[in-house]
Design an enzyme around this catalytic site. Structure first.
Site, PDB file in Angstrom:
ATOM      1  N   GLU A  74      21.300  29.650  48.297  1.00 27.51           N
ATOM      2  CA  GLU A  74      20.020  29.094  48.714  1.00 27.51           C
ATOM      3  C   GLU A  74      19.524  30.008  49.840  1.00 27.51           C
ATOM      4  O   GLU A  74      20.255  30.215  50.805  1.00 27.51           O
ATOM      5  CB  GLU A  74      20.283  27.684  49.248  1.00 27.51           C
ATOM      6  CG  GLU A  74      19.088  26.805  49.264  1.00 27.51           C
ATOM      7  CD  GLU A  74      19.451  25.438  49.861  1.00 27.51           C
ATOM      8  OE1 GLU A  74      18.539  24.798  50.382  1.00 27.51           O
ATOM      9  OE2 GLU A  74      20.628  25.034  49.802  1.00 27.51           O
ATOM     10  N   ARG A  91      36.503  25.371  48.617  1.00 30.01           N
ATOM     11  CA  ARG A  91      35.762  26.300  49.470  1.00 30.01           C
ATOM     12  C   ARG A  91      36.686  26.889  50.521  1.00 30.01           C
ATOM     13  O   ARG A  91      37.718  26.327  50.856  1.00 30.01           O
ATOM     14  CB  ARG A  91      34.516  25.643  50.080  1.00 30.01           C
ATOM     15  CG  ARG A  91      34.743  24.583  51.112  1.00 30.01           C
ATOM     16  CD  ARG A  91      33.435  24.180  51.814  1.00 30.01           C
ATOM     17  NE  ARG A  91      32.276  24.022  50.953  1.00 30.01           N
ATOM     18  CZ  ARG A  91      31.069  24.578  51.190  1.00 30.01           C
ATOM     19  NH1 ARG A  91      30.864  25.333  52.223  1.00 30.01           N
ATOM     20  NH2 ARG A  91      30.070  24.351  50.396  1.00 30.01           N
ATOM     21  N   LYS A 129      25.573  27.494  57.361  1.00 34.79           N
ATOM     22  CA  LYS A 129      24.382  28.271  57.690  1.00 34.79           C
ATOM     23  C   LYS A 129      23.549  27.561  58.753  1.00 34.79           C
ATOM     24  O   LYS A 129      22.993  28.195  59.638  1.00 34.79           O
ATOM     25  CB  LYS A 129      23.542  28.488  56.426  1.00 34.79           C
ATOM     26  CG  LYS A 129      24.082  29.612  55.549  1.00 34.79           C
ATOM     27  CD  LYS A 129      23.193  29.847  54.354  1.00 34.79           C
ATOM     28  CE  LYS A 129      23.466  28.831  53.266  1.00 34.79           C
ATOM     29  NZ  LYS A 129      22.833  29.154  51.984  1.00 34.79           N
TER      30      LYS A 129
HETATM   31  P1  ATP Z   1      26.275  26.337  53.823  1.00 29.71           P
HETATM   32  O1  ATP Z   1      26.779  24.939  53.854  1.00 29.71           O
HETATM   33  O2  ATP Z   1      26.986  27.272  54.716  1.00 29.71           O
HETATM   34  O3  ATP Z   1      24.786  26.425  53.943  1.00 29.71           O
HETATM   35  P2  ATP Z   1      26.017  26.344  51.027  1.00 29.71           P
HETATM   36  O4  ATP Z   1      27.107  25.929  50.116  1.00 29.71           O
HETATM   37  O5  ATP Z   1      24.886  25.414  51.243  1.00 29.71           O
HETATM   38  O6  ATP Z   1      26.646  26.847  52.372  1.00 29.71           O
HETATM   39  P3  ATP Z   1      24.690  28.056  49.212  1.00 29.71           P
HETATM   40  O7  ATP Z   1      23.709  29.106  49.521  1.00 29.71           O
HETATM   41  O8  ATP Z   1      24.228  26.830  48.541  1.00 29.71           O
HETATM   42  O9  ATP Z   1      25.409  27.699  50.574  1.00 29.71           O
HETATM   43  O10 ATP Z   1      25.953  28.650  48.463  1.00 29.71           O
HETATM   44  C1  ATP Z   1      25.937  29.668  47.498  1.00 29.71           C
HETATM   45  C2  ATP Z   1      27.269  29.662  46.817  1.00 29.71           C
HETATM   46  O11 ATP Z   1      28.316  29.965  47.742  1.00 29.71           O
HETATM   47  C3  ATP Z   1      27.591  28.308  46.228  1.00 29.71           C
HETATM   48  O12 ATP Z   1      28.054  28.481  44.912  1.00 29.71           O
HETATM   49  C4  ATP Z   1      28.643  27.751  47.142  1.00 29.71           C
HETATM   50  O13 ATP Z   1      29.495  26.898  46.464  1.00 29.71           O
HETATM   51  C5  ATP Z   1      29.339  29.018  47.650  1.00 29.71           C
HETATM   52  N1  ATP Z   1      29.942  28.800  48.967  1.00 29.71           N
HETATM   53  C6  ATP Z   1      29.327  28.392  50.094  1.00 29.71           C
HETATM   54  N2  ATP Z   1      30.204  28.241  51.095  1.00 29.71           N
HETATM   55  C7  ATP Z   1      31.428  28.565  50.605  1.00 29.71           C
HETATM   56  C8  ATP Z   1      32.751  28.602  51.144  1.00 29.71           C
HETATM   57  N3  ATP Z   1      33.005  28.269  52.395  1.00 29.71           N
HETATM   58  N4  ATP Z   1      33.758  28.993  50.315  1.00 29.71           N
HETATM   59  C9  ATP Z   1      33.510  29.331  49.048  1.00 29.71           C
HETATM   60  N5  ATP Z   1      32.303  29.313  48.472  1.00 29.71           N
HETATM   61  C10 ATP Z   1      31.257  28.935  49.234  1.00 29.71           C
HETATM   62 MG    MG Z   2      23.406  24.619  50.333  1.00 30.93          MG
END
Ligand code: ATP
Ligand code: MG
Length: 545
Positions: free
Chosen positions: A34, A259, A269
């Site tokens: 995202e 994760r 983020k």
């Molecule tokens: P954040 O909570 O830090 O904003 P998010 O999961 O909302 O992270 P996205 O941009 O939606 O961030 O994630 C893109 C991809 O990265 C998704 O498929 C998500 O599952 C993966 N991802 C995010 N954080 C992790 C993590 N800590 N370990 C492994 N994969 C991750």
């Molecule tokens: Mg997200």
């Protein structure tokens, strides 16, 4: 690229291939960030997993911006994300924006209505929540659940045409208000939001919800295996329902993995963005940040990050990995790659009283003890030098083999030096050591007499280069409540002195500072006039297998 070995995800893919589930389609994965912030080391894990899985099967991996939420996204992040993926060493097949599929998603919603599988509901978010039931009680059906297809089609179109205010109506999937899985109790799939979108502008005032949009995004791109993190496990039935309700052929399979969590690291983020906005750090690429931009500027290598992601593997249960394993991977990668230099972080002057006043010489020092291919360099030596203040003790503690009055040590690559006298200022601070050297003991010569127990590093005073060295500790420390808090002492600035050759460094160059650790000339701040180095990692590993 190293073979990624196998894991439970690959086993599932193998099975699908054996059973011919995706006959004629290449294995296709995707990384779907995202664009609401910079990527962090957790995303690196997901990137490595998706891209190496596609590589293993000779398939494809797309980079897709999951930009279905109009209010949170920013084009600044789009460029940074592509740079980060490339820096890690990967190249996507397709580059897509989920918002490009808004028309198709709308058409699919209309189709669900036609099939009697979606309805327009007038409940507010609050009322939907209150009628959803609990883990032990079923939900209550919405009074609008059985509207006619015609009425639903008309209302949904009116929603799209902007007839209603935000929150006035929603489109819900008609599934099962008594499902043991609360995600299946008629979830909202479209909501009204009169907000401009970075890609589609004001074309839409209804936006699809993540659980509805994501399976469609995957399916439209012919993704075969949609790898995501564990918190989506309970959403998988809905993922499957959406595609089944539309009779989508060869629907993608969602597979969840744990994760990545790291000690001393906060990976969100939203939280990282707050640190940037309140000025707690220099920016998203502050070398202390767990962002990919940060660790790159810190001097970590993509090879080390990929090695780390491979070593931790993929798991089906959440756990926290010790950040010292990541540091270990960085050291392992740099160990034989970078040259060594002598740098004094906290200088103390040394005068070699029996060394001729106007003389000077050069001594030869190997560039990397473990890798002779990196050759050697000449380092100036003369009567006035600097050593690390820490390498002298007026009253030595037990087993202290460095400089103290009456003791002899080797100056790396040069001579045996004996400390004879300590000079102090009026306040009693040590300002200088007066020493003598033994000309017979030059390194590389034939001296085979007495031995010394300590070797210390030094720089020549006349040719030393002033450096600003940023020594780091963790940005987050664990508080008493077990939660991480910002460490107020995560950066220490040293006015250091480096050997003459450091006058020539270019930004981004990495070195081992002898006996100190690994350092990188900062990409942004290191100039011809001012040499700024960031500590990459110290020398000693605290990581135990
Ligand atoms: P954040 O909570 O830090 O904003 P998010 O999961 O909302 O992270 P996205 O941009 O939606 O961030 O994630 C893109 C991809 O990265 C998704 O498929 C998500 O599952 C993966 N991802 C995010 N954080 C992790 C993590 N800590 N370990 C492994 N994969 C991750
Ligand atoms: Mg997200």
């Amino acid at each position: 690229m190293a073979d990624t070995g196998t894991n439970f995800i690959h086993n599932m893919i193998d099975k699908d291939l054996e059973e011919g589930r995706y006959e004629g389609l290449p294995v296709c994965t995707r990384f779907p960030p995202e664009p609401n912030g910079y990527l962090h080391i957790g995303h690196a894990k997901a990137i490595c997993l998706n891209f190496t899985t596609a590589q293993k099967y000779g398939g494809k991996c797309n980079l897709r911006y999951d930009d279905t939420n109009p209010v949170k996204e920013d084009v600044e992040y789009v460029g940074s994300i592509e740079g980060d993926v490339r820096w890690l060493g990967f190249q996507w097949d397709g580059l897509y924006f989920a918002s490009d599929y808004f028309d198709q998603m709308y058409e699919c919603a209309v189709e669900l209505i036609r099939r009697g599988k979606a309805y327009v509901c007038e409940y507010s978010a609050e009322e939907i929540k209150n009628t959803r039931g609990t883990l032990t009680e079923p939900g209550k059906a919405s009074p609008w659940r059985d509207r006619s297809v015609e009425e639903n089609l008309r209302l949904f179109e009116e929603m799209k045409d902007g007839k209603y205010a935000d929150g006035e109506k929603v489109l819900r999937a008609k599934i099962d208000m008594a499902s043991p899985n609360i995600n299946m109790r008629d979830p909202v799939i479209y909501r009204i939001a009169h907000a401009s979108h970075h890609n589609t502008g004001d074309k839409w005032c209804i936006y699809p919800m993540y659980d509805y949009a994501h399976p469609l995004e995957d399916a439209i791109e012919k993704v075969t295996h949609s790898i995501c993190t564990l918190e989506f496990e309970d959403h998988r039935p809905l993922y499957d329902w959406v595609l089944q309700a539309l009779d989508w052929p060869m629907p993608p399979r969602q597979i969840e993995f744990a994760r990545l969590n790291l000690t001393n690291t906060v990976m969100s983020k939203r939280y990282l963005k707050a640190l940037v906005e309140d000025g707690s750090v220099e920016g998203w690429d502050d070398p202390r940040m767990p962002t990919i931009a940060g660790i790159r500027r810190r001097g970590y290598t993509p090879e080390a990050v990929r090695d780390f992601c491979e070593r931790i593997g993929v798991a089906k249960a959440n756990s926290t990995v010790d950040v010292s394993l990541l540091e270990h991977c960085v050291r392992e990668d740099l160990k034989t790659r970078v040259e060594s230099r002598m740098v004094i972080l906290d200088p103390l002057k040394v005068v070699i009283t029996n060394y001729p006043e106007d003389a000077a010489e050069e001594v030869e020092i190997e560039n990397n003890k473990e890798n002779p291919e990196l050759g050697s360099r000449k380092v100036p030596f003369s009567r006035e030098l600097y050593v690390e203040r820490e390498d002298f003790m007026e009253i030595p503690e037990k087993k202290y083999f460095r400089l103290f009055p009456g003791n002899e040590v080797r100056f790396k690559g040069a001579y045996f030096i004996t400390c004879n006298e300590v000079v102090k200022d009026e306040e009693g601070n040590i300002t200088e050591l007066r020493c003598t050297y033994d000309p017979e003991t030059r390194s590389g010569g034939s001296f085979e007499g007495r031995k010394v127990k300590g070797t210390i590093h030094w720089v020549d005073a006349g040719t030393a280069v002033p450096l600003t060295v940023r020594v780091y500790s963790y940005l987050f420390t664990e508080g008493e409540d077990g939660r991480y808090a910002l460490n107020p002492d995560s950066e220490k600035l040293c006015r250091a002195l480096g050997e003459a050759s450091l006058a020539e460094v270019s930004p981004g160059e990495r070195f081992q500072f002898f006996r100190q650790g690994y350092y990188i000339a900062d990409e942004k701040l290191c100039t011809a006039e001012e040499k700024v180095f960031n500590q990459i990692v110290d020398l000693k590993s605290s990581w135990k297998k």
